[in-house]
Scaffold this active site. Sequence first.
Site, PDB file in Angstrom:
ATOM      1  CD  GLU A 183      15.982 -10.714   7.586  1.00  0.00           C
ATOM      2  OE1 GLU A 183      15.219 -10.933   8.552  1.00  0.00           O
ATOM      3  OE2 GLU A 183      15.660 -10.924   6.411  1.00  0.00           O
TER       4      GLU A 183
ATOM      5  CG  HIS B 178      11.724 -10.206   7.612  1.00  0.00           C
ATOM      6  ND1 HIS B 178      12.563 -11.285   7.595  1.00  0.00           N
ATOM      7  CD2 HIS B 178      10.503 -10.695   7.252  1.00  0.00           C
ATOM      8  CE1 HIS B 178      11.887 -12.365   7.239  1.00  0.00           C
ATOM      9  NE2 HIS B 178      10.628 -12.038   7.020  1.00  0.00           N
TER      10      HIS B 178
HETATM   11  P1  NAD Z   1       3.564 -20.851  -1.163  1.00  0.00           P
HETATM   12  O1  NAD Z   1       4.130 -22.131  -0.648  1.00  0.00           O
HETATM   13  O2  NAD Z   1       2.094 -20.685  -1.247  1.00  0.00           O
HETATM   14  O3  NAD Z   1       4.169 -20.569  -2.627  1.00  0.00           O
HETATM   15  C1  NAD Z   1       5.517 -20.733  -2.953  1.00  0.00           C
HETATM   16  C2  NAD Z   1       5.580 -21.146  -4.419  1.00  0.00           C
HETATM   17  O4  NAD Z   1       6.955 -21.178  -4.823  1.00  0.00           O
HETATM   18  C3  NAD Z   1       5.011 -22.557  -4.678  1.00  0.00           C
HETATM   19  O5  NAD Z   1       3.962 -22.490  -5.628  1.00  0.00           O
HETATM   20  C4  NAD Z   1       6.198 -23.348  -5.194  1.00  0.00           C
HETATM   21  O6  NAD Z   1       5.854 -24.277  -6.204  1.00  0.00           O
HETATM   22  C5  NAD Z   1       7.071 -22.227  -5.757  1.00  0.00           C
HETATM   23  N1  NAD Z   1       8.484 -22.621  -5.904  1.00  0.00           N
HETATM   24  C6  NAD Z   1       9.220 -23.446  -5.117  1.00  0.00           C
HETATM   25  N2  NAD Z   1      10.478 -23.542  -5.610  1.00  0.00           N
HETATM   26  C7  NAD Z   1      10.514 -22.768  -6.732  1.00  0.00           C
HETATM   27  C8  NAD Z   1      11.541 -22.472  -7.668  1.00  0.00           C
HETATM   28  N3  NAD Z   1      12.764 -22.975  -7.558  1.00  0.00           N
HETATM   29  N4  NAD Z   1      11.234 -21.620  -8.668  1.00  0.00           N
HETATM   30  C9  NAD Z   1       9.992 -21.067  -8.782  1.00  0.00           C
HETATM   31  N5  NAD Z   1       8.979 -21.349  -7.939  1.00  0.00           N
HETATM   32  C10 NAD Z   1       9.244 -22.181  -6.914  1.00  0.00           C
HETATM   33  O7  NAD Z   1       4.214 -19.702  -0.273  1.00  0.00           O
HETATM   34  P2  NAD Z   1       3.690 -18.193  -0.094  1.00  0.00           P
HETATM   35  O8  NAD Z   1       2.721 -18.148   1.024  1.00  0.00           O
HETATM   36  O9  NAD Z   1       3.323 -17.638  -1.414  1.00  0.00           O
HETATM   37  O10 NAD Z   1       5.037 -17.490   0.443  1.00  0.00           O
HETATM   38  C11 NAD Z   1       6.205 -17.407  -0.367  1.00  0.00           C
HETATM   39  C12 NAD Z   1       7.400 -17.019   0.498  1.00  0.00           C
HETATM   40  O11 NAD Z   1       7.247 -15.674   0.950  1.00  0.00           O
HETATM   41  C13 NAD Z   1       7.527 -17.839   1.794  1.00  0.00           C
HETATM   42  O12 NAD Z   1       8.260 -19.027   1.588  1.00  0.00           O
HETATM   43  C14 NAD Z   1       8.219 -16.893   2.741  1.00  0.00           C
HETATM   44  O13 NAD Z   1       9.607 -17.187   2.773  1.00  0.00           O
HETATM   45  C15 NAD Z   1       8.000 -15.517   2.143  1.00  0.00           C
HETATM   46  N6  NAD Z   1       7.252 -14.609   3.039  1.00  0.00           N
HETATM   47  C16 NAD Z   1       7.843 -13.459   3.462  1.00  0.00           C
HETATM   48  C17 NAD Z   1       7.146 -12.580   4.289  1.00  0.00           C
HETATM   49  C18 NAD Z   1       7.753 -11.262   4.738  1.00  0.00           C
HETATM   50  O14 NAD Z   1       7.304 -10.680   5.719  1.00  0.00           O
HETATM   51  N7  NAD Z   1       8.746 -10.747   4.066  1.00  0.00           N
HETATM   52  C19 NAD Z   1       5.849 -12.885   4.712  1.00  0.00           C
HETATM   53  C20 NAD Z   1       5.266 -14.066   4.237  1.00  0.00           C
HETATM   54  C21 NAD Z   1       5.979 -14.916   3.403  1.00  0.00           C
END
Ligand code: NAD
Length: 309
Positions: free
Chosen positions: A263, A282
Site C-alpha cells: 500500500e 485502506h
Molecule cells: P477479532 O479479533 O475480533 O476477530 C477476528 C476473528 O478471526 C477471531 O474470531 C478469530 O478466531 C478469527 N480467526 C483467526 N484465524 C482464523 C482463521 N485462520 N480462519 C478463520 N477465522 C480465523 O478482530 P476484528 O476486530 O473482527 O477485526 C478483524 C480484522 O479486520 C483485523 O485483524 C484487522 O486486520 C482488520 N481491520 C481492517 C480495517 C480496515 O480499515 N480495513 C479496520 C479494522 C480492522
Amino acid sequence: MKIIISEFMEEAEVDRLRQSFDVTYDATLVDDSKKLQSLLADADALIVRNRTQVTSELLQHAPALKALGRLGVGLDNIDLTACEQRGVKVLPAVGANAQAVAEYVITAMMLLVRGGFMASSAIGEGAWPRAALSNGGEIAGKVMGLVGFGGIGQLTAKLAQGLGMQVIAYDPAIDQTDTVWNSTNVEPRTLEALVSESDVISLHVPLLPSTNNMFDAALIGQMKPSAVLINTARGGIVNEAALANALKAKKIYGAALDVFVTEPLGNQSPLAGIPNLLLTPHIAGLTVESNQRVSKVTADRVADCLLKQ
Ligand code: NAD
C-alpha cells in the site's frame, strides 16, 4: 511521563493527553525512523496506527516503554512476542471502528450486487444504458459468508440479517457448541462449504501464517460464478493475481478490496483495470465518527495504563 504519537490522531484527544503527559505528536514520524528512534529513548508510551512497524529493533530504542497504543485493531505491524518479552502492554482500540468496517462491507456488497451505479458520467452526457443495467441482483434472500467471526464479523452479520440475508461463518477458534451461533442466528461452516454456498464472502480475519494467501486460485475457483468477494481485513489474505485472473475470466462476478499486499499499489499491480472490482485506499475503518472513537479509546487506554504504573 512521555508519550510519542507517530501517526494521525484526533487533535482533541492529543490535547486531552497533554493535560497529564508530555506528548510529542508528529504524524510524519512513521516515515522518519531515525527521529522516531531518538524520541523513543525516554518514552513511556508510543501510539501508532497500522504503518509504524513496531519491531524488536525499534523496541531496543525504547528501553522505558510501558504502553503501546494502537489506533485500530489489526496487530500485524507489531512484534507481539518482543512486546511481551519487554513488558510492553499492547492496547488496541477494540471495537471502535467495527461499525465503519461493517457499513463499508454492506455498501460495497450492494454496489457490486446491484451493479447499476457506475455509469453516472455517461448518463450525464446523454447515454441511456438502461438495458445493460437492468439485470442487477437483490440482497434479500442471498447468503453472506463471513470468514472470521470476531467483533467486525458479528456486526456485519447483524447488518446483513437486517437486509434479509442468511448468514454463515467460518471461524475455527469458535466451537460448534458455542452459544454465539444461536445468539446471533449465524450457522457455522467449514471454509470449503462456506465458499461454495455464499453469494457474498467477506473476510474478517487477522493476517497470520494461517490466513496469508488463504483466498488463492484454488479457493477462489470454488466460489459461485455469481458471487462477490470483499476484503477489508488485510492485504495478502487474498492472492491479488489470482483474483484479477478470476474476474477477467468471469469466474466470479465481482470484488471489493480495501487492503493490499503493498500500500499504495505500485504501477505493476495485477489489479489495475480489472472489471467489476472496487478499490479503496485502506479506509474501511475510517469515518469521522470512528476516528473520534478510535482516538478516544486509545487515549483512555494508554493514560490508564501509564497512571497505574
Ligand atoms: P477479532 O479479533 O475480533 O476477530 C477476528 C476473528 O478471526 C477471531 O474470531 C478469530 O478466531 C478469527 N480467526 C483467526 N484465524 C482464523 C482463521 N485462520 N480462519 C478463520 N477465522 C480465523 O478482530 P476484528 O476486530 O473482527 O477485526 C478483524 C480484522 O479486520 C483485523 O485483524 C484487522 O486486520 C482488520 N481491520 C481492517 C480495517 C480496515 O480499515 N480495513 C479496520 C479494522 C480492522
